[in-house]
Design an enzyme around this catalytic site. Structure first.
Site, short mmCIF file in Angstrom:
data_model
loop_
_atom_site.label_atom_id
_atom_site.label_comp_id
_atom_site.label_asym_id
_atom_site.label_seq_id
_atom_site.Cartn_x
_atom_site.Cartn_y
_atom_site.Cartn_z
N LYS A 179 7.15 -0.95 13.99
CA LYS A 179 7.65 -1.34 12.66
C LYS A 179 9.05 -0.72 12.50
CE LYS A 179 8.32 -0.47 8.11
NZ LYS A 179 9.61 -1.10 8.04
N SER A 233 13.31 9.95 7.29
CA SER A 233 13.61 11.03 6.34
C SER A 233 12.46 12.03 6.28
CB SER A 233 13.86 10.43 4.96
OG SER A 233 12.71 9.75 4.54
N GLY A 237 8.45 11.42 6.25
CA GLY A 237 7.80 12.09 7.39
C GLY A 237 6.66 12.99 6.96
N CYS A 288 21.41 11.81 12.56
CA CYS A 288 20.59 12.98 12.22
C CYS A 288 21.23 14.25 12.75
CB CYS A 288 19.18 12.81 12.74
SG CYS A 288 19.14 12.37 14.47
N GLN A 335 22.87 3.89 0.48
CA GLN A 335 23.54 4.98 1.20
C GLN A 335 24.88 5.31 0.54
OE1 GLN A 335 20.99 6.38 3.39
NE2 GLN A 335 23.01 7.16 3.90
#
Ligand code: NDP
Length: 488
Positions: A179, A233, A237, A288, A335
């Site tokens: 996904k 994120s 998570g 990240c 964002q």
């Protein structure tokens, strides 16, 4: 700029067939440089998800029994097909999430290299012989797949991250339900098309798009799922961890970062400036591992700041498909809004904006989510811009009296993904390696660098603790059987 791009609707890939979602509802993916649709993907339902997981479940025994070497051969084919389609995939990525075309091509090439690395795993050992205390016995370990693995991926590396999860999952004998992030789902669909042509048996690789809270959560909660690997994120998570541990399935999380760079008085300042510009602003800071806090020893602070601002002024911002553009737009309206909010918050908290942070308007800029790279100074470690992941082109400059204070400041965050130091002093380097609380320790190199053959992952709130890539991936995607054999 290419003009051959066709907008189309992409389907789910379930049990080796391209299928519409059951309600035939689609989601538009929008180009952040011009707000035009890049394509449409399925808004899938739990029914669709069930079909994908059931297909993966039905395929798992025969895929396991096919053997590692034969599985590796199919990965080699997938790598070749992606290579043939590299330009189209990269252009789609630039249109969909804004990173510049050279960066998108580099990421796609990285994905191909990862596939070849794991294809080669098909020929490597999958266990060890261990001496038994019984001299007549043979004892050894053997790796075995977990079964059906759910793969949930973010939009910022829509090619490399899914491949660095799926390639090891598949070669070690698991079947996959992938996904992708909705924001990067058209690029993901192009990758799925290449996998579909590589000749995996039906049900081995399934691709399904739709809302994270429906398809993502439904996948983790599905009774036939055996493991979940997630990058995204911290907030989402943590929910993945709760659901997976409640069900007792294996999970792996890679999440946010607030990556520091320390510049000491013994640094090569030009080298440090170049690395901070690249680590902080490439991909519009949406990595990240991006550098977001730069902690500089006071004695060289003014020189470093002046050189950094000069370099930031040279950055060209615009549509990533155009030649000469160094930094693209923020990947989406949300964002962009987050970045603007943090720039305002930084000012309100008393930090001084010494460069950038402006919304670009006029001409083509009016149609996109463009902001100039921002440099703040007078930042203290308690400010939001020094603690929270912005995931945008914003750098916070922080002054430190000495190395000890710099390392303390660097560790003063809940995250622990990547950190750099710039210095020629071997004692400082050794202390940094020892004291810094991160998974990726970088010396005289930018914080945002990854090598596919080495373990990747963070500490603290950046990770669930397991590692991705290289040989480390085997630890997550397999279980060990210890076999003890004696003659009868
Ligand atoms: P999100 O956490 O918003 O989304 C990640 C994935 O999770 C998407 O596929 C999303 O689907 C899905 N999702 C959303 N809600 C749920 C849910 N309730 N249950 C299950 N899945 C869900 O992250 P972003 O895509 O915005 O990615 C940016 C984040 O990823 C940053 O924090 C960044 O630091 C981190 N990241 C970490 C990396 C690392 O290796 N440490 C590498 C790259 C990024 P949908 O898109 O449909 O909402």
């Amino acid at each position: 700029m290419s003009t051959t791009f066709a907008t189309k609707t992409y389907k789910n890939f379930i049990n080796n067939e391209w299928v519409d979602a059951s309600f035939e509802k689609t989601i538009a993916s929008i180009n952040p440089a011009d707000k035009e649709p890049v394509g449409y993907v399925q808004s899938s339902t739990e029914d669709d998800l069930n079909k994908a997981v059931e297909a993966a479940h039905s395929a798992k025994k025969s895929w396991r029994k096919l053997g590692q070497s034969a599985r590796g051969q199919i990965l080699f084919k997938a790598a070749n097909i992606i290579e043939e389609n590299l330009d189209e995939i990269a252009e789609t990525m630039t249109r969909e999430m804004g990173k510049t075309l050279p960066e998108a091509k580099g990421e796609t090439a990285r994905g191909i290299a990862i596939l070849r690395y794991y294809a080669g795993e098909g020929m490597r050992k999958d266990g060890d012989v261990i001496p038994s205390s019984d001299k007549d016995a043979l004892m050894f370990t053997k790796r075995t797949p977990l079964g059906v693995v759910g793969v949930i991926t973010p939009w910022n590396f829509p090619v490399a991250i899914p491949i660095w999860k799926m390639a090891p999952a598949l070669v070690y004998g698991n079947t996959v339900v992938w996904k992708p992030a909705t924001e990067g789902a058209v690029t993901a669909a192009k990758v799925a098309e290449c996998f579909a042509k590589a000749g995996f048996p039906a049900g081995v690789l399934n691709f399904i798009t739709g809302s994270g809270s429906v398809i993502g959560q439904g996948l983790i909660d599905h009774p036939l799922l055996n493991a979940i690997t997630f990058t995204g994120s911290e907030n989402v998570g943590q929910g993945v961890a709760k659901s997976a541990s409640a069900r007792g399935i294996k999970y792996q999380l890679e999440m946010g970062g607030k990556n520091p760079v320390i510049v000491t008085k013994e640094a090569n300042i030009d080298q440090a400036v170049e690395a901070v510009i690249s680590g902080g602003f490439r991909s519009s800071g949406q990595k990240c591992t991006a550098s977001s806090r730069v902690i500089v020893e006071s004695s060289i602070y003014d020189e470093f700041k002046q050189k950094l601002v000069e370099a930031a002024k040279k950055i060209t911002v615009g549509n990533g498909l155009q030649e000469g553009i160094w930094m693209g737009p923020c990947a989406s309206e949300s964002q962009f809004n987050t970045v603007i909010e943090y720039i305002e918050k930084g000012k309100q908290e008393g930090a001084k904006l010494v460069h950038g942070g402006e919304v670009l308007i006029g001409g083509e800029y009016n149609n996109g989510f463009f902001v100039t790279p921002a440099v703040f100074e007078d930042v203290t470690t308690d400010m939001a811009i020094a603690q929270e992941e912005i995931f945008g082109p914003v750098i916070a400059l922080i002054k430190a009296a000495d190395l000890e204070e710099a390392i303390e400041m660097a560790n003063n965050t809940k995250y622990g993904l990547s950190a750099s130091i710039f210095t020629s002093n071997i004692n400082s380097i050794l202390e940094f390696i020892d004291e810094i609380e991160v998974g990726l320790v970088r010396i005289n190199a930018e914080s945002a660098g990854v090598e596919l053959q080495a373990p990747f992952g963070g500490m603290k709130a950046s990770s669930s603790g397991s590692r991705e890539q290289g040989e480390a991936a085997k630890e997550f995607f397999t279980a060990i059987k210890t076999v003890f054999i004696k003659g009868s």
